[in-house]
Motif scaffolding. Structure first.
Motif, PDB file in Angstrom:
ATOM      1  N   LEU A   1      35.550  -3.155   0.714  1.00  0.00           N
ATOM      2  CA  LEU A   1      36.976  -3.077   0.446  1.00  0.00           C
ATOM      3  C   LEU A   1      37.196  -3.991  -0.755  1.00  0.00           C
ATOM      4  CD1 LEU A   1      39.829  -2.198   1.342  1.00  0.00           C
ATOM      5  CD2 LEU A   1      39.922  -4.325   2.645  1.00  0.00           C
ATOM      6  N   VAL A   2      37.828  -3.469  -1.810  1.00  0.00           N
ATOM      7  CA  VAL A   2      37.992  -4.240  -3.044  1.00  0.00           C
ATOM      8  C   VAL A   2      39.479  -4.377  -3.362  1.00  0.00           C
ATOM      9  CG1 VAL A   2      37.312  -4.443  -5.462  1.00  0.00           C
ATOM     10  CG2 VAL A   2      35.843  -3.183  -3.871  1.00  0.00           C
ATOM     11  N   VAL A   3      39.892  -5.615  -3.633  1.00  0.00           N
ATOM     12  CA  VAL A   3      41.273  -5.890  -4.020  1.00  0.00           C
ATOM     13  C   VAL A   3      41.242  -6.509  -5.412  1.00  0.00           C
ATOM     14  CG1 VAL A   3      43.378  -7.152  -3.466  1.00  0.00           C
ATOM     15  CG2 VAL A   3      41.912  -6.300  -1.609  1.00  0.00           C
ATOM     16  N   PHE A   4      41.935  -5.886  -6.349  1.00  0.00           N
ATOM     17  CA  PHE A   4      42.042  -6.396  -7.718  1.00  0.00           C
ATOM     18  C   PHE A   4      43.439  -6.958  -7.941  1.00  0.00           C
ATOM     19  CE2 PHE A   4      38.704  -3.214  -8.421  1.00  0.00           C
ATOM     20  CZ  PHE A   4      37.841  -3.902  -9.261  1.00  0.00           C
ATOM     21  N   GLY A   5      43.524  -8.088  -8.642  1.00  0.00           N
ATOM     22  CA  GLY A   5      44.804  -8.648  -9.021  1.00  0.00           C
ATOM     23  C   GLY A   5      44.764  -9.094 -10.473  1.00  0.00           C
ATOM     24  N   PRO A   6      45.633  -8.578 -11.336  1.00  0.00           N
ATOM     25  CA  PRO A   6      46.522  -7.447 -11.093  1.00  0.00           C
ATOM     26  C   PRO A   6      45.725  -6.153 -10.913  1.00  0.00           C
ATOM     27  CG  PRO A   6      46.548  -8.010 -13.418  1.00  0.00           C
ATOM     28  CD  PRO A   6      45.687  -9.044 -12.721  1.00  0.00           C
ATOM     29  N   ALA A   7      46.406  -5.023 -10.910  1.00  0.00           N
ATOM     30  CA  ALA A   7      45.760  -3.741 -10.647  1.00  0.00           C
ATOM     31  C   ALA A   7      44.575  -3.494 -11.580  1.00  0.00           C
ATOM     32  CB  ALA A   7      46.768  -2.603 -10.775  1.00  0.00           C
ATOM     33  N   TYR A   8      43.528  -2.850 -11.039  1.00  0.00           N
ATOM     34  CA  TYR A   8      42.302  -2.550 -11.776  1.00  0.00           C
ATOM     35  C   TYR A   8      42.603  -1.887 -13.118  1.00  0.00           C
ATOM     36  CZ  TYR A   8      37.842  -0.401 -12.950  1.00  0.00           C
ATOM     37  OH  TYR A   8      36.708  -0.015 -13.611  1.00  0.00           O
ATOM     38  N   GLY A   9      42.022  -2.438 -14.181  1.00  0.00           N
ATOM     39  CA  GLY A   9      42.154  -1.858 -15.513  1.00  0.00           C
ATOM     40  C   GLY A   9      43.478  -2.133 -16.203  1.00  0.00           C
ATOM     41  N   SER A  10      44.335  -2.983 -15.621  1.00  0.00           N
ATOM     42  CA  SER A  10      45.664  -3.181 -16.197  1.00  0.00           C
ATOM     43  C   SER A  10      45.710  -4.248 -17.290  1.00  0.00           C
ATOM     44  CB  SER A  10      46.676  -3.523 -15.106  1.00  0.00           C
ATOM     45  OG  SER A  10      46.351  -4.740 -14.480  1.00  0.00           O
TER      46      SER A  10
END
Length: 115
Positions: free
Chosen positions: A98-107
């Motif tokens: 489970l992967v959580v990116f902050g901010p959204a992935y690629g943003s």
């Protein structure tokens, strides 16, 4: 509120795929997805422009960074800061993350290295 069905669940890969990334949720400040690597598979990701947290939901592997390596398995929680080179190696059991990116992935803008 939103229940995110299937997040972190191992999914068999499409024929010929090395690994699989599926994004389940995206809002400006974060995104959530599942990353799967089969046993014996190769993780060829490049550093990301966002901070990320991995939660191992299934499988076993080693996470490798420039600073060292560590064995991970179900329940392991890993923080990787933006720009840090990392990969999963020695995947001995089908790995679901489970992967959580902050901010959204690629943003964020690309890293200066072009990765």
């Amino acid at each position: 509120m939103e229940i995110i069905e299937g997040a972190g669940v191992w999914t068999p890969l499409a024929a010929g795929a090395a690994n699989d990334w599926v994004e389940h949720l995206r809002v400006p400040d974060l995104s959530v997805g599942t990353y799967c690597i089969p046993a014996g598979g190769r993780d060829d990701q490049s550093p990301h422009t966002e901070d990320e947290i991995y939660v191992v939901t299934a499988g076993r592997a080693k996470i490798v960074t420039l600073d060292g390596a560590a064995e991970v398995g179900p329940g392991s929680v890993i923080f990787v800061p933006a720009g840090e080179e990392h990969r999963f190696d020695e995947v001995t059991e089908d790995l679901a993350l489970l992967v959580v990116f902050g901010p959204a992935y690629g943003s964020r803008a690309p890293l200066a290295t072009g990765k």
